[in-house]
Design a protein around this motif. Structure first.
Motif, PDB file in Angstrom:
ATOM      1  N   MET A 206       0.815  -1.268  -0.089  1.00 51.51           N
ATOM      2  CA  MET A 206      -0.007  -0.071   0.117  1.00 51.51           C
ATOM      3  C   MET A 206       0.902   1.244   0.084  1.00 51.51           C
ATOM      4  N   ARG A 207       0.363   2.286  -0.421  1.00 52.39           N
ATOM      5  CA  ARG A 207       1.183   3.525  -0.460  1.00 52.39           C
ATOM      6  C   ARG A 207       0.541   4.426   0.584  1.00 52.39           C
ATOM      7  N   ILE A 208       1.273   4.700   1.314  1.00 59.03           N
ATOM      8  CA  ILE A 208       0.835   5.482   2.638  1.00 59.03           C
ATOM      9  C   ILE A 208       1.414   6.778   2.606  1.00 59.03           C
ATOM     10  N   GLY A 209       0.662   7.870   2.817  1.00 59.37           N
ATOM     11  CA  GLY A 209       1.179   9.374   2.610  1.00 59.37           C
ATOM     12  C   GLY A 209       1.058  10.093   3.987  1.00 59.37           C
ATOM     13  N   VAL A 210       2.296  11.070   4.035  1.00 58.16           N
ATOM     14  CA  VAL A 210       2.130  11.315   5.389  1.00 58.16           C
ATOM     15  C   VAL A 210       2.381  12.995   5.043  1.00 58.16           C
ATOM     16  N   PRO A 211       1.483  13.861   5.153  1.00 57.63           N
ATOM     17  CA  PRO A 211       1.397  15.327   4.966  1.00 57.63           C
ATOM     18  C   PRO A 211       1.936  15.995   6.342  1.00 57.63           C
TER      19      PRO A 211
ATOM     20  N   ARG B 196       3.558  18.069  15.696  1.00 56.79           N
ATOM     21  CA  ARG B 196       3.620  16.533  15.349  1.00 56.79           C
ATOM     22  C   ARG B 196       3.654  16.188  14.010  1.00 56.79           C
ATOM     23  N   VAL B 197       3.873  14.689  13.593  1.00 59.15           N
ATOM     24  CA  VAL B 197       3.952  14.363  12.319  1.00 59.15           C
ATOM     25  C   VAL B 197       3.350  12.861  12.413  1.00 59.15           C
ATOM     26  N   GLY B 198       2.375  12.494  11.528  1.00 57.22           N
ATOM     27  CA  GLY B 198       1.568  11.188  11.582  1.00 57.22           C
ATOM     28  C   GLY B 198       2.434   9.967  11.896  1.00 57.22           C
ATOM     29  N   LEU B 199       3.814  10.035  11.233  1.00 51.96           N
ATOM     30  CA  LEU B 199       4.571   8.826  11.162  1.00 51.96           C
ATOM     31  C   LEU B 199       5.984   9.380  11.446  1.00 51.96           C
ATOM     32  N   ALA B 200       6.658   9.144  12.577  1.00 53.68           N
ATOM     33  CA  ALA B 200       7.974   9.348  12.731  1.00 53.68           C
ATOM     34  C   ALA B 200       8.893   8.437  11.922  1.00 53.68           C
ATOM     35  N   PRO B 201      10.232   8.885  11.531  1.00 49.08           N
ATOM     36  CA  PRO B 201      11.000   7.809  10.789  1.00 49.08           C
ATOM     37  C   PRO B 201      11.060   6.386  11.065  1.00 49.08           C
ATOM     38  N   ALA B 202      11.168   5.956  12.482  1.00 49.08           N
ATOM     39  CA  ALA B 202      11.216   4.873  12.881  1.00 49.08           C
ATOM     40  C   ALA B 202       9.943   4.227  12.534  1.00 49.08           C
ATOM     41  N   ALA B 203       8.722   4.713  12.717  1.00 52.90           N
ATOM     42  CA  ALA B 203       7.600   4.000  12.207  1.00 52.90           C
ATOM     43  C   ALA B 203       7.369   3.672  10.662  1.00 52.90           C
ATOM     44  N   ALA B 204       7.795   4.845   9.935  1.00 55.76           N
ATOM     45  CA  ALA B 204       7.883   4.891   8.523  1.00 55.76           C
ATOM     46  C   ALA B 204       8.722   3.553   8.084  1.00 55.76           C
TER      47      ALA B 204
ATOM     48  N   VAL C 229      -2.074   9.015   6.692  1.00 60.87           N
ATOM     49  CA  VAL C 229      -1.741   8.866   8.085  1.00 60.87           C
ATOM     50  C   VAL C 229      -1.396  10.354   8.719  1.00 60.87           C
ATOM     51  N   LYS C 230      -2.302  10.897   9.699  1.00 56.19           N
ATOM     52  CA  LYS C 230      -2.158  12.275   9.988  1.00 56.19           C
ATOM     53  C   LYS C 230      -2.179  12.184  11.577  1.00 56.19           C
ATOM     54  N   VAL C 231      -2.200  13.460  12.075  1.00 60.74           N
ATOM     55  CA  VAL C 231      -2.320  13.569  13.624  1.00 60.74           C
ATOM     56  C   VAL C 231      -3.766  14.362  13.801  1.00 60.74           C
ATOM     57  N   LYS C 232      -3.644  15.654  13.439  1.00 60.61           N
ATOM     58  CA  LYS C 232      -4.992  16.312  13.693  1.00 60.61           C
ATOM     59  C   LYS C 232      -6.098  16.146  12.573  1.00 60.61           C
ATOM     60  N   GLU C 233      -7.294  16.464  12.795  1.00 66.10           N
ATOM     61  CA  GLU C 233      -8.320  16.574  11.871  1.00 66.10           C
ATOM     62  C   GLU C 233      -7.697  17.200  10.675  1.00 66.10           C
ATOM     63  N   PRO C 234      -8.374  16.752   9.442  1.00 66.09           N
ATOM     64  CA  PRO C 234      -7.947  17.367   8.161  1.00 66.09           C
ATOM     65  C   PRO C 234      -8.739  18.624   8.123  1.00 66.09           C
TER      66      PRO C 234
END
Length: 373
Positions: free
Chosen positions: A1-6, A15-23, A72-77
């Motif tokens: 799957m292609r997972i996007g982190v804006p 904050r960010v939806g995925l830290a490097p370790a999670a990515a 994958v985000k943190v706060k509501e769009p």
């Protein structure tokens, strides 16, 4: 799957939806991770860190939204982000839709499948993806409240811990859940006089055991709230009904009885707040005054400690993100009833009943089970 982190674009949201370790973990599972350039700078993660983790860097949010199958985000769009979502795309983030009809409308119009962190459940009805940010917000609420009690900030001029020969400040916490418990830990730590109001007798017994007499526990009634709030220096609002609007425990009439210069930190503001007078504020302008009482109603408190918050959030969200990516959203939800509880919007319908009721959009409600057919 292609997972996007804006990159997060809410006011002072670092904050960010995925830290490097999670990515890296998602890449290790065979997925493609697309990260907007600069998305991790707020937590001290450079683009090179994401590249080293195997992620691909894209120049802007439009490119991320256009190519990703799951965002994958943190706060509501924000509304601009909602307009970039498309049918069939999965959105995995906090939503807090009950007090936000504009966002709900935009998500429904997009046709996306939106899974909300705050309504995912685990054994016993706990909220595993809300818990880490509730822990952070609870702990931050005391330091924010203590700061605004200072006279130079307009407060009563009270030191929560007091001094020898001087009584400590009174802290009243509405709700003994995760946020309230963490607020109490910090308040006790600085030496405040702490009372927690709670409706669950089982929870009251648990709190009594945890704090071993260092905190008073009181069964929450209208009378108890009025009596204790009216004499408090600092009130922490941490009540929660999953997915639904927060109950208004402090009316304007009660606010008028509170001590001038006292402070209320409304952690429940993401769900509309537990004061009749609450309205969302930002880190730029965190407070306002009503009836002589300072209101702190920042809707993304944990964003101020972005590195700690991102790591804590990723620890909780990563297993679910992996399940969604590995299995696809339908199979992942079918296999995990708790993750299915996170489905809030799908193909133009609201799929979480409490949200539909709060927004008075029962006609647009469709049960999550029906979406999996």
């Amino acid at each position: 799957m292609r997972i996007g982190v804006p990159t997060e674009i809410k006011n002072h949201e670092y904050r960010v939806g995925l830290a490097p370790a999670a990515a890296r973990e998602l890449v290790h599972h065979g997925h493609e991770v697309l990260v907007q350039a600069g998305a991790g700078l707020g937590i001290g993660a450079a683009d090179a860190d994401y590249a080293a983790a195997g992620a691909k860097l894209l120049p802007d949010a439009a490119a991320v939204f256009a190519k990703a199958e799951m965002i994958v985000k943190v706060k509501e769009p924000q509304l601009a982000e909602c307009r970039m979502l498309k049918p069939g795309q999965v959105l995995f983030t906090y939503l807090h839709l009950a007090p936000d009809p504009e966002q709900a409308e935009a998500l429904m119009a997009s046709g996306c499948t939106a899974i909300a962190y705050e309504t995912v459940t685990a054994a016993g009805g706990s909220l595993p993806l809300l818990a880490p940010m509730s822990e952070v917000a609870g702990r931050m609420s005391i330091q924010a409240g203590a700061h605004h009690l200072e006279k130079a900030q307009g407060g009563r001029g009270v030191l929560l811990g007091g001094t020898p020969g001087v009584q400590p400040g009174k802290v009243v916490i509405l709700g003994g859940g995760v946020a309230g418990t963490n607020a109490a830990h910090v308040a006790v730590g600085v030496g405040a006089d702490v009372t927690i109001l709670e409706k669950s007798l089982a929870r009251i017994r648990h709190l009594d055991e945890v704090f071993n007499g260092r905190v008073r526990t009181v069964y929450s009634t209208v009378d108890a709230v009025e009596t204790l709030v009216s004499t408090a220096d600092l009130v922490i609002g941490s009540v929660l009904i999953p997915g639904a609007s927060a109950p208004k425990l402090i009316t304007r009439a009660l606010l008028k009885k509170m001590l001038p210069g006292s402070v209320v930190v409304d952690i429940a503001i993401d769900q509309g707040g537990c004061l009749e007078t609450s309205r969302a504020t930002t880190h730029d302008a965190p407070t306002f005054v009503e009836e002589g009482v300072i209101h702190y109603c920042v809707a993304n408190m944990p964003g101020a400690v972005a590195r700690t918050s991102t790591m804590a959030l990723n620890n909780a969200t990563l297993p679910y993100a992996l399940a969604l990516a590995d299995k696809g959203w339908k199979t992942a939800l079918a296999d995990d009833a708790g993750l299915k509880d996170g489905l809030n919007v799908h193909a133009g319908k609201i799929t979480f009943k409490a949200v539909a009721e709060a927004l008075r959009r029962e006609a647009d409600y469709r049960a999550a089970d029906a979406c999996l057919a």
